[in-house]
Design a protein around this motif. Structure first.
Motif, PDB file in Angstrom:
ATOM      1  N   UNK A  25       0.607  -0.285  -0.054  1.00  0.00           N
ATOM      2  CA  UNK A  25       0.219   0.120  -0.112  1.00  0.00           C
ATOM      3  C   UNK A  25       0.465   0.894  -0.159  1.00  0.00           C
ATOM      4  N   UNK A  26       0.274   2.602  -0.595  1.00  0.00           N
ATOM      5  CA  UNK A  26       1.231   3.774  -0.347  1.00  0.00           C
ATOM      6  C   UNK A  26       2.188   3.892   1.033  1.00  0.00           C
ATOM      7  N   UNK A  27       1.309   3.685   1.943  1.00  0.00           N
ATOM      8  CA  UNK A  27       2.654   4.165   3.452  1.00  0.00           C
ATOM      9  C   UNK A  27       3.265   3.091   3.798  1.00  0.00           C
ATOM     10  N   UNK A  28       3.615   1.850   3.272  1.00  0.00           N
ATOM     11  CA  UNK A  28       3.796   0.197   3.113  1.00  0.00           C
ATOM     12  C   UNK A  28       5.395   0.395   2.621  1.00  0.00           C
ATOM     13  N   UNK A  29       6.355  -0.317   3.668  1.00  0.00           N
ATOM     14  CA  UNK A  29       7.693  -0.670   2.843  1.00  0.00           C
ATOM     15  C   UNK A  29       7.894  -1.474   2.386  1.00  0.00           C
ATOM     16  N   UNK A  30       8.352  -2.230   1.787  1.00  0.00           N
ATOM     17  CA  UNK A  30       9.168  -3.976   1.314  1.00  0.00           C
ATOM     18  C   UNK A  30      10.755  -3.597   1.774  1.00  0.00           C
ATOM     19  N   UNK A  31      10.396  -4.514   3.055  1.00  0.00           N
ATOM     20  CA  UNK A  31      12.012  -4.603   3.630  1.00  0.00           C
ATOM     21  C   UNK A  31      12.866  -5.849   3.861  1.00  0.00           C
ATOM     22  N   UNK A  32      13.774  -6.052   2.765  1.00  0.00           N
ATOM     23  CA  UNK A  32      14.478  -7.345   3.104  1.00  0.00           C
ATOM     24  C   UNK A  32      15.391  -7.711   4.496  1.00  0.00           C
ATOM     25  N   UNK A  33      15.341  -8.350   4.714  1.00  0.00           N
ATOM     26  CA  UNK A  33      15.996  -8.558   5.889  1.00  0.00           C
ATOM     27  C   UNK A  33      18.051  -9.138   5.363  1.00  0.00           C
ATOM     28  N   UNK A  34      18.356  -8.326   7.206  1.00  0.00           N
ATOM     29  CA  UNK A  34      19.864  -8.371   6.903  1.00  0.00           C
ATOM     30  C   UNK A  34      20.481  -9.706   7.594  1.00  0.00           C
ATOM     31  N   UNK A  35      19.370  -8.758   9.488  1.00  0.00           N
ATOM     32  CA  UNK A  35      19.828  -9.964  10.646  1.00  0.00           C
ATOM     33  C   UNK A  35      18.638  -9.174  11.353  1.00  0.00           C
ATOM     34  N   UNK A  36      18.622 -10.287  12.079  1.00  0.00           N
ATOM     35  CA  UNK A  36      17.873 -10.178  13.764  1.00  0.00           C
ATOM     36  C   UNK A  36      18.037 -10.904  14.849  1.00  0.00           C
ATOM     37  N   UNK A  37      17.722 -10.300  15.269  1.00  0.00           N
ATOM     38  CA  UNK A  37      18.207 -10.507  16.998  1.00  0.00           C
ATOM     39  C   UNK A  37      17.260 -11.257  17.458  1.00  0.00           C
ATOM     40  N   UNK A  38      17.959 -12.577  18.718  1.00  0.00           N
ATOM     41  CA  UNK A  38      16.392 -13.196  19.106  1.00  0.00           C
ATOM     42  C   UNK A  38      16.949 -12.638  20.194  1.00  0.00           C
TER      43      UNK A  38
END
Length: 322
Positions: A25-38
């Protein structure tokens, strides 16, 4: 667009699931993850199914899918690069409170830009830093205070660094693991085993999530000291002796939880400001040593359960994405 996400599907068991992203949608981003922390404390409780029914709503992560106890997609520390969305954000690295997933969509308002000079792995522990920052506010710690931190996990070590930055503060990290001494010293603090600590602290932070640790924290407080409890025990009962000097010292036990900000800051510190400040506080390469395990996302179902339960000693556990 297909996306892979990590789900807790039964006590002690993860699986990677494939789904389809919602329309952009217009106010949204598509994000490709680089790292996530547990986040080892809360995510261990989720994996065990130890979230009490009374806290099902309070414990929800902002972009959680599924319901407690299982199956549930949980997590809240992700760094990625913006692939689609407003032109000003394309190609920028952002932090968000999104669960572990390789590509995702979220409102642009839920993204905080990561400064270019902070590497993605370190930026991925920003929510932990926000927790530590809020605890400092809850404590009202100031220059010259004698401060004890009981529990040398990620948040405890962040508190150690923040407290040691106060002018003239006398800061001691207490932990049952002698190897935590090296990190404490690197952050400008002293180190002690539980049996070595005194009873004259102005402020004590407890982060070990154990009854023994909380008892140590209570014993370390001086007259009218503040004991700031950051641990969350889930459905587990916690037995603590409140006899002895607890009443005669007029100790004050304060619960600190980052979902609600200290009243003194609440009117002026919305969530975006807090996260941006947490990221700026991570502009310090010493925090890299808090990341002790790096796991490719595809291997998470096999390797995470051991690290979250009774496996090797771990601080921050980072998931990486191709």
């Amino acid at each position: 667009m297909p996306a892979q996400s990590l789900w807790c599907v039964a006590p002690g068991r993860y699986e990677v699931r494939t789904g389809i992203l919602p329309e952009l949608e217009a106010d949204m981003l598509t994000v490709r993850a680089l790292a996530s922390c547990v986040s080892r404390g809360s995510e261990r409780l989720v994996l065990r199914g130890d979230v009490p029914k009374s806290e099902f709503q309070q414990m929800r992560a902002p972009f959680q899918q599924g319901e407690f106890p299982f199956p549930v997609q949980y997590g809240y520390q992700s760094v990625g690069v913006v692939e689609a969305g407003p032109e000003a954000l394309k190609g920028r690295r952002i932090f968000s409170l999104h669960p572990h997933q390789d590509v995702y969509r979220l409102p642009a308002s839920a993204a905080v830009i990561v400064p270019d000079h902070i590497p993605p792995p370190r930026a991925a522990i920003a929510a932990n830093m926000e927790t530590a920052l809020n605890a400092m506010w809850d404590a009202g710690a100031g220059p010259g205070d004698r401060i004890v931190i009981v529990g040398g996990g990620v948040v405890g070590l962040m508190l150690t660094a923040l407290a040691a930055g106060l002018p003239g503060a006398e800061v001691t990290l207490v932990d049952v693991r002698p190897e935590r001494a090296e990190i404490a010293v690197a952050f400008g603090a002293d180190f002690a085993l539980p049996a070595e600590i005194g009873d004259d602290a102005d402020i004590v932070f407890h982060t070990s999530a154990s009854a023994a640790g909380l008892q140590t924290a209570l014993g370390a407080g001086g007259f009218e000291a503040k004991i700031v409890e950051l641990s969350w025990y889930g459905a587990s009962a916690t037995t603590v002796a409140l006899g002895g000097a607890f009443h005669s010292r007029r100790l004050r036990l304060i619960g600190s939880q980052v979902g609600t900000v200290s009243p003194e800051r609440r009117p002026r510190w919305p969530h975006a400001r807090r996260l941006a400040k947490a990221l700026s506080l991570l502009d310090d390469a010493r925090f890299d040593r808090l990341i002790t395990h790096v796991i490719p996302f595809a291997q998470a179902p096999v390797r995470l359960p051991q690290l979250l339960n009774d496996g090797p000693d771990a601080l921050a556990i980072l998931l990486t994405y191709d």
